[in-house]
Motif scaffolding. Structure first.
Motif, PDB file in Angstrom:
ATOM      1  N   GLU A  40       0.758  -1.420   0.019  1.00  0.00           N
ATOM      2  CA  GLU A  40      -0.137  -0.158   0.000  1.00  0.00           C
ATOM      3  C   GLU A  40       0.800   1.370  -0.079  1.00  0.00           C
ATOM      4  OE1 GLU A  40      -3.597   2.076   2.491  1.00  0.00           O
ATOM      5  OE2 GLU A  40      -2.920   0.005   2.616  1.00  0.00           O
ATOM      6  N   LEU A 127      -4.043  -6.588  -2.269  1.00  0.00           N
ATOM      7  CA  LEU A 127      -4.009  -4.979  -2.543  1.00  0.00           C
ATOM      8  C   LEU A 127      -5.444  -4.885  -2.997  1.00  0.00           C
ATOM      9  CD1 LEU A 127      -0.727  -4.094  -4.163  1.00  0.00           C
ATOM     10  CD2 LEU A 127      -1.617  -3.578  -1.472  1.00  0.00           C
ATOM     11  N   SER A 131      -7.199  -1.988  -5.187  1.00  0.00           N
ATOM     12  CA  SER A 131      -6.539  -1.703  -6.438  1.00  0.00           C
ATOM     13  C   SER A 131      -7.502  -1.340  -7.914  1.00  0.00           C
ATOM     14  CB  SER A 131      -6.250  -3.249  -6.903  1.00  0.00           C
ATOM     15  OG  SER A 131      -7.402  -4.041  -6.762  1.00  0.00           O
TER      16      SER A 131
END
Length: 697
Positions: A40, A127, A131
């Motif tokens: 991140e 993610l 995303s």
């Protein structure tokens, strides 16, 4: 709604330590797939780096310098195409300046980085929550760069996947250009997908749904006007059946509708800044409080911990800076577009004469400007204003000798203002007159205005003949304004003279603000209405444009339109040097009066923001509007009889104002018709045999 501050972040060196490979500067994918990136925090830093490298024509853009990216990210911005549109001039930049050519490989580096993110993020399940939004943001970034390329070159190679070099086949990297229309279509599709998946709000340094929509209105409008006007200028450029320069005219209205829709989507999320009841101060707050008002949609932030710039040091009057200065001289042609000045309605030109044809005498240095449109007042450093830590702006081209009583002796115009003559006051004598300068009726100094020693004494009072801030005339030394004006937009007028030094300015650059979005919408509405579509999605388009223009004019303190019918299809006013109907706003060319009104509004609202140059290109009027063009200035002369001097030695008295061509930097400039599109860089043509050339290459 949070503002979008483009921040500078120091990324790990792998992010932009790119390796050149054939024509697209391909970076091995392994460099970008480490676990330190696909986290991140890593993605946030990666995206911040992409923003940091976006090619904005801001305080660090110089058209005469390669810089890091064909003029982008240059330390000192001296040469600007603001000087080639009639907006302004400066002593370093009196000729025509085009955008810096050659921006290509650096753009495709950013596109590759965006493609890598779009391609790889789905492979990281950890993610997944964010995303989709990150991919949308990468598409926005990709669209931004592709647009900067499209408005230069037309059709482009469509590369949406990270390319990998095959050591046995370099041709695997060769990609041909798609059509001009297809290029705009894939840019707009990227923006649609970004709008769909981006968040409604965003943290500092990030775009959001409405930033993307605002930008889409700009892109679609450029495509639409290219389709409508490009083929009227010259035949479209087609190679191997692909239309590389030019868009079929039948596509214009579709793009205008996309521009209108995108601008409409932004409505209610940003608004014009109207917090201050003083309209002059309010308009200045648009840039003075860029990070805190509701008009800024997308800004690039500067501060000492990241980037600083030198706008104040380069652009302030020389007396008010520690170095450089004087490179920000708006032209009279631009000033004449504003309301509240004595303008001849038959020509659209400044004309401060009474019914007998004598110069009007003003009581002091600021009386002329007291009734001027507040938006203009906010854009200029006006005579008598206190700025930069206590400096009073002092502008004057000369003084009348003390035996001239303004109540008794009157004067007819003593200079030519015909757009053709490049002479100076001392060399030009009109028929039936004596030269007031050669006969010492009007006195001016031959010294640098800042170091005048030949002061004129009247009843024991010593008076500077020329303003300490200019203007620069042909017979005096030093450097100062060429036009009699200094610009104010973007300037920090509270910054003191000792503070006004190189790399000490931190004003934010506003890349998109709501005023532009409204003007995009109004222009699209008028174009649609005048091409036969009077309504769209239940909206009366001329009424919509009328309301928008009046909203902008009301905020600016300008004269309001009285009825939508003023946005008519009657021919636009033409420049006084050309045949046709002359009048207000004639400096800005347009096919109809309605379009001329909105184009003039853009000139007034968006000047000095790197927008007008590209407007002239997409309207395809650059080569006719800026054709054998001489820049003009406004020169004031004070009557020494009755003048007073303040404690700092700055005089004031009765004034007259004369309009004419500048004496320095008065060479004619012309925009060549072949410059609407830039040639593909020769090294790119060599490295990629599938790239087709542009016209005139």
């Amino acid at each position: 709604m949070k503002k979008i501050n483009i921040i500078t972040v120091i990324l790990v060196s792998s992010l932009f330590g790119l390796v050149s490979c054939v024509d697209l500067d391909i970076t091995p994918k392994s460099v970008l797939t480490g676990e330190d990136i696909y986290t991140e925090n890593g993605i946030k830093a990666y995206v911040a780096g992409l923003y940091n490298h976006l090619p904005m024509e801001d305080f660090h853009y110089d058209t005469d310098n390669e810089g890091l990216q064909a003029g982008y990210f240059v330390n000192l911005n001296v040469y600007s195409y603001w000087n080639s549109t009639g907006e302004m001039v400066n002593r370093n930049n009196v000729g025509r300046k085009r955008h810096r050519p050659g921006y290509w490989s650096e753009g495709f580096k950013i596109i590759r980085q965006a493609n890598t993110l779009i391609n790889d993020l789905p492979n990281y399940p950890a993610l997944a929550d964010n995303s989709r939004a990150w991919i949308a943001e990468a598409k926005f970034i990709r669209a931004y760069v592709y647009f900067q390329l499209a408005k230069r070159y037309g059709g482009l190679p469509k590369i949406f996947e990270p390319q990998v070099l095959d050591s046995n086949d370099e041709s695997s990297l060769w990609v041909a250009r798609v059509s001009h229309a297809d290029t705009y279509d894939f840019i707009l599709a990227d923006l649609d997908e970004a709008i769909a998946d981006m968040s409604l709000t965003s943290e500092t340094g990030r775009a959001n749904k409405y930033v993307a929509a605002a930008f889409k209105s700009r892109v679609a409008l450029h495509a639409a006007t290219t389709a409508r006007y490009g083929s009227m200028k010259f035949p479209d450029w087609e190679v191997d059946g692909v239309l590389l320069e030019g868009i079929p005219s039948e596509k214009a209205n579709g793009y205008f509708k996309q521009a209108w829709d995108a601008a409409k989507l932004v409505e209610g999320h940003y608004q014009l800044h109207k917090d201050n009841s003083d309209k002059t101060a309010n308009y200045a707050e648009v840039w003075e409080k860029a990070e805190g008002n509701k008009e800024s949609i997308w800004i690039r932030k500067y501060d000492y911990t990241m980037w600083a710039h030198s706008f104040d040091a380069m652009m302030a009057p020389p007396r008010m800076t520690t170095t450089y200065g004087d490179r920000y001289n708006p032209t009279l042609d631009w000033v004449e577009l504003f309301d509240g000045l004595p303008i001849n309605p038959a020509t659209g030109h400044f004309s401060a004469f009474d019914d007998n044809g004598d110069y009007i005498v003003y009581d002091n240095c600021h009386q002329l400007w007291d009734g001027a449109e507040p938006r203009l007042r906010a854009n200029l450093l006006l005579p008598g204003e206190m700025v930069k830590g206590g400096y009073k702006v002092d502008l004057r081209a000369g003084i009348f000798s003390q035996d001239i009583d303004p109540a008794v002796r009157k004067f007819k115009k003593f200079s030519r203002d015909d757009g053709a003559d490049g002479g100076n006051y001392r060399s030009v004598t009109l028929e039936g007159q004596t030269n007031l300068f050669a006969t010492n009726v009007i006195l001016n100094s031959t010294a640098d205005p800042r170091t005048q020693t030949d002061l004129y004494e009247v009843n024991g009072v010593r008076i500077y003949k020329n303003g300490l801030d200019g203007p620069k005339m042909s017979n005096n030394g030093g450097n100062n304004t060429l036009t009699g004006f200094f610009g104010r937009k973007h300037m920090n007028i509270a910054m003191t003279q000792p503070q006004t030094a190189l790399f000490e300015s931190t004003q934010s650059w506003i890349e998109i603000r709501y005023a532009e979005v409204l003007l995009n919408r109004a222009e699209a509405a008028i174009e649609l209405a005048q091409s036969g579509e009077s309504t769209y999605v239940g909206t009366n388009l001329l009424q919509d444009a009328f309301t928008i223009i009046n909203d902008l004019r009301d905020r600016a303190g300008a004269t309001l339109l009285t009825d939508p019918t003023e946005l008519s299809t009657a021919p636009g006013h033409t420049n006084w040097t050309k045949p046709g109907t002359h009048g207000i706003g004639s400096f800005v060319e347009a096919p109809t009066r309605g379009l001329q009104i909105v184009r003039v509004e853009r000139y007034k609202e968006l000047a000095f923001e790197s927008k007008i140059y590209w407007d002239l290109i997409r309207w395809f009027t650059y080569d006719t509007q800026i054709n054998q063009y001489r820049k003009r200035g406004l020169y004031s002369f004070m009557f020494s009889k009755g003048a007073t001097v303040d404690a700092a030695g700055i005089p004031d008295g009765k004034y007259i104002y004369d309009a004419k061509n500048t004496e320095s930097g008065s060479d004619r400039i012309t925009y060549p018709v072949n410059d609407y599109y830039e040639g593909i860089p020769s090294n790119e043509l060599k490295n990629n045999p599938l790239l087709q050339k542009n016209r005139n290459q």
